[in-house]
Design an enzyme around this catalytic site. Sequence first.
Site, PDB file in Angstrom:
ATOM      1  N   GLU A 153     -57.711 -27.526  22.759  1.00  0.00           N
ATOM      2  CA  GLU A 153     -57.670 -26.232  22.054  1.00  0.00           C
ATOM      3  C   GLU A 153     -56.384 -25.502  22.435  1.00  0.00           C
ATOM      4  O   GLU A 153     -55.894 -25.663  23.539  1.00  0.00           O
ATOM      5  CB  GLU A 153     -58.842 -25.337  22.501  1.00  0.00           C
ATOM      6  CG  GLU A 153     -60.186 -25.988  22.364  1.00  0.00           C
ATOM      7  CD  GLU A 153     -61.312 -25.181  23.025  1.00  0.00           C
ATOM      8  OE1 GLU A 153     -61.114 -23.993  23.343  1.00  0.00           O
ATOM      9  OE2 GLU A 153     -62.386 -25.758  23.215  1.00  0.00           O
ATOM     10  N   LYS A 208     -54.391 -22.453  23.962  1.00  0.00           N
ATOM     11  CA  LYS A 208     -54.773 -21.398  24.915  1.00  0.00           C
ATOM     12  C   LYS A 208     -54.304 -20.075  24.326  1.00  0.00           C
ATOM     13  O   LYS A 208     -53.121 -19.782  24.291  1.00  0.00           O
ATOM     14  CB  LYS A 208     -54.139 -21.659  26.285  1.00  0.00           C
ATOM     15  CG  LYS A 208     -54.665 -20.695  27.337  1.00  0.00           C
ATOM     16  CD  LYS A 208     -54.270 -21.141  28.734  1.00  0.00           C
ATOM     17  CE  LYS A 208     -54.912 -20.281  29.793  1.00  0.00           C
ATOM     18  NZ  LYS A 208     -54.586 -18.872  29.709  1.00  0.00           N
ATOM     19  N   ASP A 234     -53.506 -16.258  23.763  1.00  0.00           N
ATOM     20  CA  ASP A 234     -52.984 -15.273  24.708  1.00  0.00           C
ATOM     21  C   ASP A 234     -53.548 -13.891  24.395  1.00  0.00           C
ATOM     22  O   ASP A 234     -52.915 -13.067  23.760  1.00  0.00           O
ATOM     23  CB  ASP A 234     -51.448 -15.267  24.636  1.00  0.00           C
ATOM     24  CG  ASP A 234     -50.852 -14.726  25.917  1.00  0.00           C
ATOM     25  OD1 ASP A 234     -51.609 -14.456  26.871  1.00  0.00           O
ATOM     26  OD2 ASP A 234     -49.613 -14.574  25.966  1.00  0.00           O
ATOM     27  N   TYR A 246     -61.505 -15.687  18.512  1.00  0.00           N
ATOM     28  CA  TYR A 246     -61.929 -17.080  18.357  1.00  0.00           C
ATOM     29  C   TYR A 246     -62.845 -17.423  19.518  1.00  0.00           C
ATOM     30  O   TYR A 246     -62.546 -17.078  20.674  1.00  0.00           O
ATOM     31  CB  TYR A 246     -60.719 -18.035  18.411  1.00  0.00           C
ATOM     32  CG  TYR A 246     -59.953 -18.149  17.109  1.00  0.00           C
ATOM     33  CD1 TYR A 246     -60.601 -18.168  15.874  1.00  0.00           C
ATOM     34  CD2 TYR A 246     -58.558 -18.274  17.131  1.00  0.00           C
ATOM     35  CE1 TYR A 246     -59.885 -18.279  14.690  1.00  0.00           C
ATOM     36  CE2 TYR A 246     -57.835 -18.379  15.945  1.00  0.00           C
ATOM     37  CZ  TYR A 246     -58.511 -18.387  14.730  1.00  0.00           C
ATOM     38  OH  TYR A 246     -57.801 -18.505  13.569  1.00  0.00           O
ATOM     39  N   LYS A 285     -49.996 -25.176  30.656  1.00  0.00           N
ATOM     40  CA  LYS A 285     -49.241 -23.994  30.229  1.00  0.00           C
ATOM     41  C   LYS A 285     -47.898 -24.352  29.593  1.00  0.00           C
ATOM     42  O   LYS A 285     -47.245 -25.323  29.985  1.00  0.00           O
ATOM     43  CB  LYS A 285     -48.988 -23.073  31.439  1.00  0.00           C
ATOM     44  CG  LYS A 285     -50.258 -22.610  32.144  1.00  0.00           C
ATOM     45  CD  LYS A 285     -51.017 -21.561  31.347  1.00  0.00           C
ATOM     46  CE  LYS A 285     -50.402 -20.198  31.436  1.00  0.00           C
ATOM     47  NZ  LYS A 285     -50.796 -19.449  32.608  1.00  0.00           N
ATOM     48  N   CYS A 292     -16.733   3.598  14.499  1.00  0.00           N
ATOM     49  CA  CYS A 292     -17.010   2.173  14.308  1.00  0.00           C
ATOM     50  C   CYS A 292     -16.074   1.327  15.180  1.00  0.00           C
ATOM     51  O   CYS A 292     -14.852   1.504  15.131  1.00  0.00           O
ATOM     52  CB  CYS A 292     -16.826   1.806  12.835  1.00  0.00           C
ATOM     53  SG  CYS A 292     -16.985   0.040  12.515  1.00  0.00           S
ATOM     54  N   CYS A 325     -13.685  -0.595  12.342  1.00  0.00           N
ATOM     55  CA  CYS A 325     -12.747   0.074  11.428  1.00  0.00           C
ATOM     56  C   CYS A 325     -12.449   1.521  11.838  1.00  0.00           C
ATOM     57  O   CYS A 325     -11.689   2.207  11.161  1.00  0.00           O
ATOM     58  CB  CYS A 325     -13.273   0.025   9.996  1.00  0.00           C
ATOM     59  SG  CYS A 325     -14.670   1.113   9.730  1.00  0.00           S
ATOM     60  N   CYS A 351     -21.942   2.912  10.327  1.00  0.00           N
ATOM     61  CA  CYS A 351     -20.511   3.099  10.135  1.00  0.00           C
ATOM     62  C   CYS A 351     -20.338   3.645   8.720  1.00  0.00           C
ATOM     63  O   CYS A 351     -20.928   3.127   7.767  1.00  0.00           O
ATOM     64  CB  CYS A 351     -19.811   1.749  10.277  1.00  0.00           C
ATOM     65  SG  CYS A 351     -18.226   1.673   9.442  1.00  0.00           S
ATOM     66  N   CYS A 373     -14.745  -1.409   5.617  1.00  0.00           N
ATOM     67  CA  CYS A 373     -14.947  -1.892   6.993  1.00  0.00           C
ATOM     68  C   CYS A 373     -15.045  -3.415   6.975  1.00  0.00           C
ATOM     69  O   CYS A 373     -15.912  -3.979   6.296  1.00  0.00           O
ATOM     70  CB  CYS A 373     -16.214  -1.280   7.577  1.00  0.00           C
ATOM     71  SG  CYS A 373     -16.656  -1.965   9.188  1.00  0.00           S
TER      72      CYS A 373
HETATM   73  S1  IVH Z   1     -62.097 -21.954  28.395  1.00  0.00           S
HETATM   74  C1  IVH Z   1     -64.397 -21.925  32.348  1.00  0.00           C
HETATM   75  N1  IVH Z   1     -60.558 -22.050  26.299  1.00  0.00           N
HETATM   76  O1  IVH Z   1     -57.813 -18.587  29.558  1.00  0.00           O
HETATM   77  C2  IVH Z   1     -63.235 -21.353  31.682  1.00  0.00           C
HETATM   78  N2  IVH Z   1     -60.144 -20.344  27.885  1.00  0.00           N
HETATM   79  O2  IVH Z   1     -57.958 -19.028  32.795  1.00  0.00           O
HETATM   80  C3  IVH Z   1     -63.563 -20.954  30.321  1.00  0.00           C
HETATM   81  N3  IVH Z   1     -58.333 -18.837  27.287  1.00  0.00           N
HETATM   82  O3  IVH Z   1     -60.046 -16.297  30.914  1.00  0.00           O
HETATM   83  C4  IVH Z   1     -62.345 -20.678  29.549  1.00  0.00           C
HETATM   84  N4  IVH Z   1     -57.852 -19.771  25.358  1.00  0.00           N
HETATM   85  O4  IVH Z   1     -59.313 -15.884  28.542  1.00  0.00           O
HETATM   86  C5  IVH Z   1     -60.817 -21.413  27.444  1.00  0.00           C
HETATM   87  N5  IVH Z   1     -59.298 -22.229  24.340  1.00  0.00           N
HETATM   88  C6  IVH Z   1     -59.573 -21.595  25.498  1.00  0.00           C
HETATM   89  C7  IVH Z   1     -58.852 -20.466  25.913  1.00  0.00           C
HETATM   90  C8  IVH Z   1     -59.159 -19.867  27.126  1.00  0.00           C
HETATM   91  C9  IVH Z   1     -57.550 -18.788  26.197  1.00  0.00           C
HETATM   92  C10 IVH Z   1     -58.226 -17.909  28.427  1.00  0.00           C
HETATM   93  C11 IVH Z   1     -59.524 -17.236  28.765  1.00  0.00           C
HETATM   94  C12 IVH Z   1     -59.735 -17.473  30.232  1.00  0.00           C
HETATM   95  C13 IVH Z   1     -58.436 -18.021  30.687  1.00  0.00           C
HETATM   96  C14 IVH Z   1     -58.697 -19.131  31.680  1.00  0.00           C
END
Ligand code: IVH
Length: 677
Positions: free
Chosen positions: A115, A117, A119, A224, A316, A411, A414, A429, A435
């Site tokens: 999945e 991650k 933010d 999500y 990451k 400017c 010019c 300008c 110019c």
């Molecule tokens: S699983 C047991 N899946 O990342 C851990 N976390 O350090 C359950 N996060 O606090 C988290 N996308 O806020 C999971 N696809 C994803 C995620 C995700 C973002 C964040 C979440 C969590 C931190 C984990």
Amino acid sequence: MSNSNKERMSFLTKEINRLNYNYHVLDETLIPDHEFDALFHELKALEEAHPEWKDPNSPTGKVGGKVLSGFTEVRHERPMLSLDNAFNEADLEGFHQRVLERLGGSITQVDYYAEPKLDGLAVSIIYENGVLTQAATRGDGVVGEEITENVKTIRSLPHQLAGDFPRRLEVRGEVFMRKSVFEKINDRQLKRGQKPFANPRNAAAGSIRQLDSKIAAERELSFYCYGVGLYEALPVEIESHSAWLTYVNTLGIPVSPLNEKIADFKDLMAYYQKTESSRDELPFEIDGVVIKVDNLLLQERLGFVSRSPRFAIAVKFPAMEARTRLLDVDFQVGRTGAITPVARLDPVEVGGVVVSNATLHNQDEITRLGVMIGDEVMIHRAGDVIPKVIRVVVENRDEKSVREIIFPTNCPICDSPIIRLEGEAIARCSGGLTCDAQKLEGLKHFVSRTAMNIDGIGGRWLEVLLKEKVIDSIADLYHLEKGRLLELPRMGEKSAEKMLLSIEGSKTPAFSNFIYALGIREVGEATARTLASHFETLQDLIDTDETVLMQLEDIGPIVAKRIVEFFALDHHKELIQALINAGIEIQYPAKVDVTNHDALPLLGETWVITGTLSKYDRNEAKDKLMALGAKVTGSVSKSTTRLLAGEKAGSKLTQAEKHGVAIVSEEDFLALLGETL
Ligand code: IVH
């Protein structure tokens, strides 16, 4: 009459819930935004007139309104854990080996689920008997804050579950802010004289912790789901993490469409790379990928170590923020004379790219940041956009080695006076086309790919041509002679020929490209396309007035004024005439009458767009298709009739081929619009 109002309210409630579900969960846009807004406002007005008939689960409940006096604490019944981090392939390999070892020698293959991650920030949402009753932040993992009213403003989240739901269900996932919303919110913050947010994550976190849920609603947050906490009386049997997400999705909970089941460890790295390379184009920010063992029994066998599961890991991406020193500030003059302060930085790597310049936007931004030359600053890079300075590390300021940034009064190119009109954030300008900087930027814009697409001349050659007085205006490009070009320093036969050939090839621009190429202030590619699809000919556009223009989509009074002002100037009219005399033949598209359904050639078709398109981005292509009557969805299904496949099309193309869906190339798509690449 009143009875019909009641029926209408019930119809609108159901219809808006259906549209919301399609839009947010299935990623299918059934009607344009403005039509949705009209239904929404109609329902709101009826509810205000007849509160007694309002459905307790009405979608208008998602606009917020309740004001809290403070946050109450919520103790999570099962702690919300965090993930262990990996930063490279070796770390990921180490994770896989530990999984195999822990499961004993007999298992050599594990199904994984990958999945993005997201933010944002983690939340827990509880549904009882299908009704959203409580939402809380992660907090320290054991105790979080109650944020139910704010979470209820998230449009994509149902207040009432659909389908066969359990008696109790705790959905866990990420609340985040889309990049487009972030830009909009920050613009608004700046206009209101409030501090902009440093990034979408901070904006999402700040919004979910608003005591006034009306403000949270304004912030248009998204969600999500990535897992399930507690549940009771589950009506189905679930054996894998992926089955969980599929199940909650059938209940109406949004799940990221970028998730993928991956059977072979070797393919995990490819998923990581693919996701990272699409990072800039995604509508939301992600900071890595999360890899999870899919089978729930195996997850249980692997268990936890301190506060993280052994069955999952976050891989990451390189950070998009970095700290460096501001060495100096230059002032650049843009095509419209706008003066932009540009930060010259001690070069630093940000997300895999070395950055040595960043924008400081304008005078107000310099004041707001309180930045001085010599300061240590934080910079942020998002997507292809120019990196920006987001904060000064004031703690590290050495008063003796910093100096003030002085905005110039004339400017730098010019020497004409710089003027900042009252109420405007941008200083300009006043030299206009006298110019050289404005002339050069205008030329660069004219030849650019999305304008006249003259790829044989880059910015450096334009600079030389101007400096050597071979050209003075755009129209002069069409009178270049090979002999004169060859007299220029370092100009070779081949470059000269390439230049002339691409100039010649640009003589039949699409109407929209030509309008865009003129460089009218406030007229970007999208507006140019709106103008090109409305006006029959260039002359009609030149002769129009502000009232007509303001009736067009996305054209407000300022844009309308700029357009009329542009064509009112004699030297602009002369320039256009000179271009026509030089042999430019504008290609006008076939007109589509959107009020006449017979003229919507794609009515009844369902399209999916995938891969990278070169002329329009996916949202623009989507608008185009919808304007022709097509429905555009996010994933290939039984109902898909055509797939528009750009470069590097991936799994959707494979799926479409499998389903026998007709594949349309970008070229064919453009042909449909009466345009060319
Ligand atoms: S699983 C047991 N899946 O990342 C851990 N976390 O350090 C359950 N996060 O606090 C988290 N996308 O806020 C999971 N696809 C994803 C995620 C995700 C973002 C964040 C979440 C969590 C931190 C984990």
